[in-house]
Design an enzyme around this catalytic site. Structure first.
Site, mmCIF file in Angstrom:
data_model
loop_
_atom_site.group_PDB
_atom_site.id
_atom_site.type_symbol
_atom_site.label_atom_id
_atom_site.label_comp_id
_atom_site.label_asym_id
_atom_site.label_seq_id
_atom_site.Cartn_x
_atom_site.Cartn_y
_atom_site.Cartn_z
ATOM 1 C CE LYS A 157 -13.995 -17.669 65.333
ATOM 2 N NZ LYS A 157 -13.952 -18.913 64.569
ATOM 3 N N GLY B 91 -5.002 -23.456 45.933
ATOM 4 C CA GLY B 91 -4.408 -23.322 47.267
ATOM 5 C C GLY B 91 -3.891 -24.653 47.772
ATOM 6 N N GLY C 206 -2.084 -25.107 50.769
ATOM 7 C CA GLY C 206 -1.613 -24.917 52.142
ATOM 8 C C GLY C 206 -1.960 -26.121 52.997
ATOM 9 C CB VAL D 51 -7.135 -27.522 53.867
ATOM 10 C CG1 VAL D 51 -8.240 -28.462 53.381
ATOM 11 C CG2 VAL D 51 -7.431 -27.046 55.286
#
Ligand code: NAD
Length: 361
Positions: free
Chosen positions: A81, A181, A183, A185
């Protein structure tokens, strides 16, 4: 984290790179956790951290999470990362992302970056100007483009495996699913579940998104605060982390928790409490791996193939079945079984790689 090297030793990290360029006001950290399975891969996050130590800890923690995610998904990549310390709304993006590209290129493929919180596909284009070691690219640059539909598909495959465990059949037809949610996805989850004839109850703090789903798919809406209380078979969190906690646990009336949100359990003990309540939990990083499986599938095989990528995402169903097998075998909650599945694969493939090395002169 008491000391950096102590933390790295505790969780067996390979590398930590600090990058800076004074003239560009650029500071970044690249963490490489484990490259047993393949190059360390994981997105680049841009965030204003309280301190340097916070940024380092975040990079290390997220890199380790990627090792588990890829290992459990059956992908031949390791965990890494990057975090860039800075305002994610910063305007002069080309020089800093190209500088990051240079640093990544120096690693010669040991680390591959991608998009994450605070960065965009455009930023990835800048990185691509300096290095080939970047995924999450737009389709016109040979990348997979928008991966949210595949993340949603993976969540649905995980749901089907959970239904098989709970109800003995994996059909989602007629199942009542509460989606939190709507959004990138969440709205794809609703669209795909609609095609499978599931019944949905949805919530989002953005009223426009809710209206669109009600209009397009005839779903039922509830207030965001009420979504935990609805009678349903599956609760599908696709918004925030830490939503399985002491306040919400006793309110849930579902048999399954399966969604895309990262870090759904506020603490590990909440995974155990879910189990005690008889709720099957699809570990978040197993269920939400579809996008990243699809995104990275093109690496080493010469380009994006929708058919091959989708087939690989579809295997999240079998990954969930394996999680259940390990949970039953070792009598542990599913969130723990997922980690064990990842660790077992890394150990086994390290063993396999040993033979390959022995044949080299
Ligand atoms: P997004 O920002 O596009 O959507 C999040 C949605 O949640 C927004 O519509 C927002 O209004 C809504 N929301 C925020 N707070 C809410 C609340 N209290 N109640 C109800 N709704 C609320 O994000 P996304 O890309 O759809 O990702 C959703 C989750 O899945 C995140 O946790 C993300 O880390 C995770 N995830 C996403 C992907 C991907 O492919 N995009 C992959 C893996 C994991």
């Amino acid at each position: 984290m008491d000391t950096i090297l102590g933390y790295m030793e505790k969780y067996d990290f390979e590398n930590l790179l600090l990058c800076q360029d004074k003239a560009l006001d650029f500071k970044a950290i690249i963490a490489i956790h484990d490259t047993t399975l393949g190059p360390a891969t994981g997105g680049c996050r841009m965030w204003q951290y309280e301190s340097e130590m916070d940024a380092i800890e975040d990079a290390l923690r997220l890199a380790r999470g990627m090792t588990y995610k890829y290992a459990a998904a059956g992908v031949n990549l390791g965990g890494g990362k990057t975090v860039i310390m800075g305002d994610p709304k910063r305007k002069d993006r080309e020089p800093i992302f190209r500088a990051l590209g240079k640093f990544i290129n120096r690693l010669g493929g040991k680390y591959i970056t991608g998009e994450d919180v605070g960065t965009t596909l455009r930023d990835m284009e800048y990185i691509r100007m300096e290095t080939e070691y970047v995924v999450t690219l737009p389709t016109y640059l040979g990348g997979a483009g928008d991966i949210a539909p595949m993340t949603a598909f993976g969540v649905i495959r995980a749901m089907q495996a959970c239904c098989k465990r709970v109800y003995g059949a994996d059909s989602l037809k007629g199942k009542i699913i509460a989606v939190q949610g709507l959004g990138a996805v969440g709205h794809n989850v609703v669209e795909q579940l609609h095609a499978l004839e599931a019944k949905m109850i949805v919530a989002d703090i953005d009223e426009a998104k809710v209206k669109a789903m009600v209009h397009d798919y005839g779903v039922q809406q509830v207030d965001p605060d009420v979504i935990y209380d609805v009678e349903c078979e599956i609760f599908c969190p696709c918004a925030l982390g830490a939503i399985i906690n002491h306040d919400t646990l006793d309110r849930l009336k579902c048999k399954i928790v399966c969604g895309s949100a990262n870090n759904q359990l506020k603490a590990e003990r909440h995974g155990e409490l879910l189990e005690q309540k008889g709720i099957v939990y699809a570990p978040d990083y197993i269920a939400n791996a579809g996008g990243t499986i699809y995104d990275t599938d093109r690496l080493g095989v010469g380009g994006v193939s929708h058919e091959r990528g989708k087939e690989k995402v579809s295997r999240i169903y079998q990954n969930m079945e394996r999680v259940f097998e390990i949970a039953d075998r070792d009598k542990i909650p599913t969130y723990m079984a997922a980690d064990r599945m990842a660790e077992e694969r890394i150990r086994q493939i390290a063993e396999v790689k040993k033979y390959r090395d022995e044949l080299r002169p």
